[in-house]
Design a protein around this motif. Structure first.
Motif, mmCIF file in Angstrom:
data_model
loop_
_atom_site.group_PDB
_atom_site.id
_atom_site.type_symbol
_atom_site.label_atom_id
_atom_site.label_comp_id
_atom_site.label_asym_id
_atom_site.label_seq_id
_atom_site.Cartn_x
_atom_site.Cartn_y
_atom_site.Cartn_z
ATOM 1 N N ASN A 191 0.826 -1.206 0.000
ATOM 2 C CA ASN A 191 0.000 0.000 0.000
ATOM 3 C C ASN A 191 0.867 1.266 0.000
ATOM 4 O O ASN A 191 0.603 2.205 -0.759
ATOM 5 C CB ASN A 191 -0.932 -0.024 1.215
ATOM 6 C CG ASN A 191 -1.766 1.240 1.286
ATOM 7 O OD1 ASN A 191 -2.347 1.658 0.296
ATOM 8 N ND2 ASN A 191 -1.773 1.877 2.439
ATOM 9 N N ASN A 195 1.076 3.901 -3.092
ATOM 10 C CA ASN A 195 0.842 5.340 -2.896
ATOM 11 C C ASN A 195 2.018 6.144 -3.428
ATOM 12 O O ASN A 195 1.827 7.153 -4.112
ATOM 13 C CB ASN A 195 0.680 5.654 -1.404
ATOM 14 C CG ASN A 195 -0.756 5.562 -0.951
ATOM 15 O OD1 ASN A 195 -1.641 5.337 -1.768
ATOM 16 N ND2 ASN A 195 -0.982 5.714 0.335
ATOM 17 N N GLY A 231 4.607 15.138 -2.348
ATOM 18 C CA GLY A 231 4.761 15.572 -0.960
ATOM 19 C C GLY A 231 3.413 15.945 -0.353
ATOM 20 O O GLY A 231 2.393 15.995 -1.050
ATOM 21 N N ARG A 245 -10.321 9.824 4.133
ATOM 22 C CA ARG A 245 -9.809 11.190 4.070
ATOM 23 C C ARG A 245 -8.742 11.305 2.986
ATOM 24 O O ARG A 245 -7.753 10.587 3.003
ATOM 25 C CB ARG A 245 -9.203 11.554 5.431
ATOM 26 C CG ARG A 245 -8.749 12.975 5.551
ATOM 27 C CD ARG A 245 -9.927 13.888 5.697
ATOM 28 N NE ARG A 245 -9.506 15.273 5.763
ATOM 29 C CZ ARG A 245 -9.734 16.063 6.795
ATOM 30 N NH1 ARG A 245 -10.375 15.636 7.832
ATOM 31 N NH2 ARG A 245 -9.321 17.310 6.776
HETATM 32 P P1 ADP Z 1 -5.878 7.262 -1.199
HETATM 33 O O1 ADP Z 1 -6.717 6.108 -1.601
HETATM 34 O O2 ADP Z 1 -6.536 8.576 -1.388
HETATM 35 O O3 ADP Z 1 -4.496 7.193 -1.770
HETATM 36 P P2 ADP Z 1 -4.660 6.859 1.399
HETATM 37 O O4 ADP Z 1 -5.324 6.623 2.703
HETATM 38 O O5 ADP Z 1 -3.708 5.838 0.917
HETATM 39 O O6 ADP Z 1 -5.825 7.105 0.385
HETATM 40 O O7 ADP Z 1 -3.903 8.247 1.498
HETATM 41 C C1 ADP Z 1 -4.565 9.391 2.064
HETATM 42 C C2 ADP Z 1 -4.057 10.667 1.426
HETATM 43 O O8 ADP Z 1 -2.679 10.873 1.792
HETATM 44 C C3 ADP Z 1 -4.052 10.624 -0.098
HETATM 45 O O9 ADP Z 1 -5.305 11.022 -0.603
HETATM 46 C C4 ADP Z 1 -2.939 11.583 -0.448
HETATM 47 O O10 ADP Z 1 -3.419 12.896 -0.490
HETATM 48 C C5 ADP Z 1 -1.960 11.470 0.719
HETATM 49 N N1 ADP Z 1 -0.795 10.602 0.397
HETATM 50 C C6 ADP Z 1 -0.630 9.302 0.752
HETATM 51 N N2 ADP Z 1 0.573 8.840 0.348
HETATM 52 C C7 ADP Z 1 1.182 9.866 -0.290
HETATM 53 C C8 ADP Z 1 2.461 10.035 -0.931
HETATM 54 N N3 ADP Z 1 3.348 9.048 -0.997
HETATM 55 N N4 ADP Z 1 2.736 11.242 -1.454
HETATM 56 C C9 ADP Z 1 1.852 12.266 -1.388
HETATM 57 N N5 ADP Z 1 0.641 12.187 -0.789
HETATM 58 C C10 ADP Z 1 0.301 11.006 -0.251
#
Ligand code: ADP
Length: 304
Positions: A191, A195, A231, A245
Motif C-alpha cells: 500500500n 501510494n 509531498g 480522508r
Molecule cells: P488514497 O486512496 O486517497 O491514496 P490513502 O489513505 O492511501 O488514500 O492516502 C490518504 C491521502 O494521503 C491521499 O489522498 C494523499 O493525499 C496522501 N498521500 C498518501 N501517500 C502519499 C504520498 N506518498 N505522497 C503524497 N501524498 C500522499
C-alpha cells in the motif's frame, strides 16, 4: 428599691426575649434556605440522572447503528467480491483468446476498472472488520526474502508503467526467518509503495528494509518507502491516516483512491504493536516508515 429592681428585671426579660426572637428568626431563615437548597439540589440531581440516561441511550443507539453499518459493509463487500472475481476471470479469458485489437482494448479497460473495484471492496472489507474488532493478526513463520520478492513482483509493473526508478535495498543482516503476519505486513508495504508510485510523476521510489534488535529473539522490522513525488502539506499530515480522508484534493483529483489505504495500514500496525510515521516536504517527496516487532524464528540465519 423594689421599683428599680422590678424595672431591671423587666428590662432583662425584654432583652432576653428580643435576643431569643432574633435567634429564632435566624434559625427559621437558615432552615428555609437549607430546605430550598435541598429542593434545588434534588431537582438538579434528577436532571443529571435523566441526562445521563439520555446520553447512555444515545450512545447505545449510536453503537448499534455503527455495528449495523459495519455488518452491512462487511457482508456486502463479501458478496460483491465473488461475482467480481468471476467477471475478472472471464475477462482474462477474453484477453487471452481475443484476436481483435479493439476487443483487447475494451478488455484491458474492464481489467483496470475491475481491479480498482476489487481493491476498493477489499479495503472496505478490511475497514469494516477493523471497526467491528474482527480483524485478527495471524502469526506464522515466514521467509523475509520471499516476502520482499513478492512485494517487488506486485509493485514493479506499476513503477515501470510510470517510468519511475524503483529501488529495493535491504540490510543483509536482517534475520532471514521471522514469525509474524506476513500477509498483513505485505499489505501495508504494498500500500505504501503503491501510494508512492501513485503520487510521484517523475523520479524514484526507494524501499529500504532494515531492523533493530529488540530483546534476545525479537526485532523491530523497519521498512521505509521514500518517493520524489508530490509531498504532503504540513497542515495536512495530521489527517492523512483518517479513514475516507484524502488531502490536496484539487491537485489529486485525477488520482484514484478512496482515502482508506493509510488508515487501514495504521490500524494494522497498531494491531501488530508497531507504528507508522511520515515525513514529507511539499513538492519534494515523502518518506513513510513502519516499525513492527517480529519474533526471530529458530533456524533463522543472521542471528547474533
Ligand atoms: P488514497 O486512496 O486517497 O491514496 P490513502 O489513505 O492511501 O488514500 O492516502 C490518504 C491521502 O494521503 C491521499 O489522498 C494523499 O493525499 C496522501 N498521500 C498518501 N501517500 C502519499 C504520498 N506518498 N505522497 C503524497 N501524498 C500522499
Amino acid at each position: 428599691m423594689i421599683a428599680s429592681g422590678t424595672i431591671i428585671f423587666y428590662s432583662f426579660i425584654t432583652v432576653a426575649i428580643a435576643v431569643a426572637a432574633a435567634i429564632l428568626t435566624l434559625f427559621i431563615c437558615w432552615l428555609v434556605m437549607k430546605s430550598k437548597r435541598v429542593v434545588l439540589s434534588k431537582a438538579s440531581y434528577q436532571a443529571l440522572i435523566d441526562n445521563n440516561e439520555k446520553l447512555a441511550d444515545a450512545e447505545r443507539r449510536a453503537n448499534d447503528a455503527n455495528k449495523a453499518k459495519s455488518d452491512f459493509l462487511s457482508s456486502m463487500s463479501h458478496e460483491i467480491r465473488t461475482p467480481m472475481n468471476t467477471v475478472l476471470g472471464m475477462n482474462e479469458m477474453i484477453l487471452r483468446e481475443s484476436t481483435s485489437q479493439e476487443i483487447t482494448d475494451y478488455s484491458e479497460n474492464i481489467k483496470h476498472a475491475g481491479n480498482l473495484l476489487l481493491t476498493l471492496i477489499n479495503d472496505i472489507l478490511d475497514f469494516s472488520k477493523i471497526e467491528s474488532h474482527k480483524l485478527e493478526i495471524v502469526t506464522a513463520e515466514y521467509n523475509l526474502s520471499s516476502v520482499i520478492n513478492d512485494i517487488y513482483t506486485i509493485v514493479n509493473p506499476r513503477a515501470e508503467e510510470k517510468n519511475l526508478c524503483l529501488n529495493f535495498k535491504n540490510n543483509p543482516e536482517i534475520p532471514s526467518l521471522l514469525k509474524g503476519d506476513e500477509i498483513r505486513i505485505k499489505q501495508i508495504i504494498v500500500n505504501l509503495i503503491n501510494n508512492a508510485i501513485k503520487y510521484t510523476s517523475k523520479g524514484s521510489v526507494t524501499v529500504d528494509f532494515d531492523y533493530e534488535k529488540l530483546g534476545y529473539n525479537k526485532i523491530y522490522l523497519k521498512v521505509s518507502v521514500a518517493d520524489t513525488g508530490a509531498g504532503i502539506k504540513e497542515e495536512d499530515i495530521p489527517y492523512i491516516f483518517d479513514s475516507f480522508r484524502r488531502v490536496d484534493t484539487i491537485k489529486n483529483r485525477y488520482i484514484e483512491g478512496a482515502g482508506l489505504g493509510l488508515s487501514i495500514s495504521k490500524e494494522l500496525c497498531i494491531l501488530m504493536h508497531g507504528e507508522i510515521n511520515v515525513e514529507s516536504e511539499y513538492g519534494k517527496g515523502s518518506v513513510f516508515t513502519i516499525s513492527i516487532p517480529q519474533t526471530i524464528s529458530e533456524g533463522s540465519e543472521n542471528v547474533e
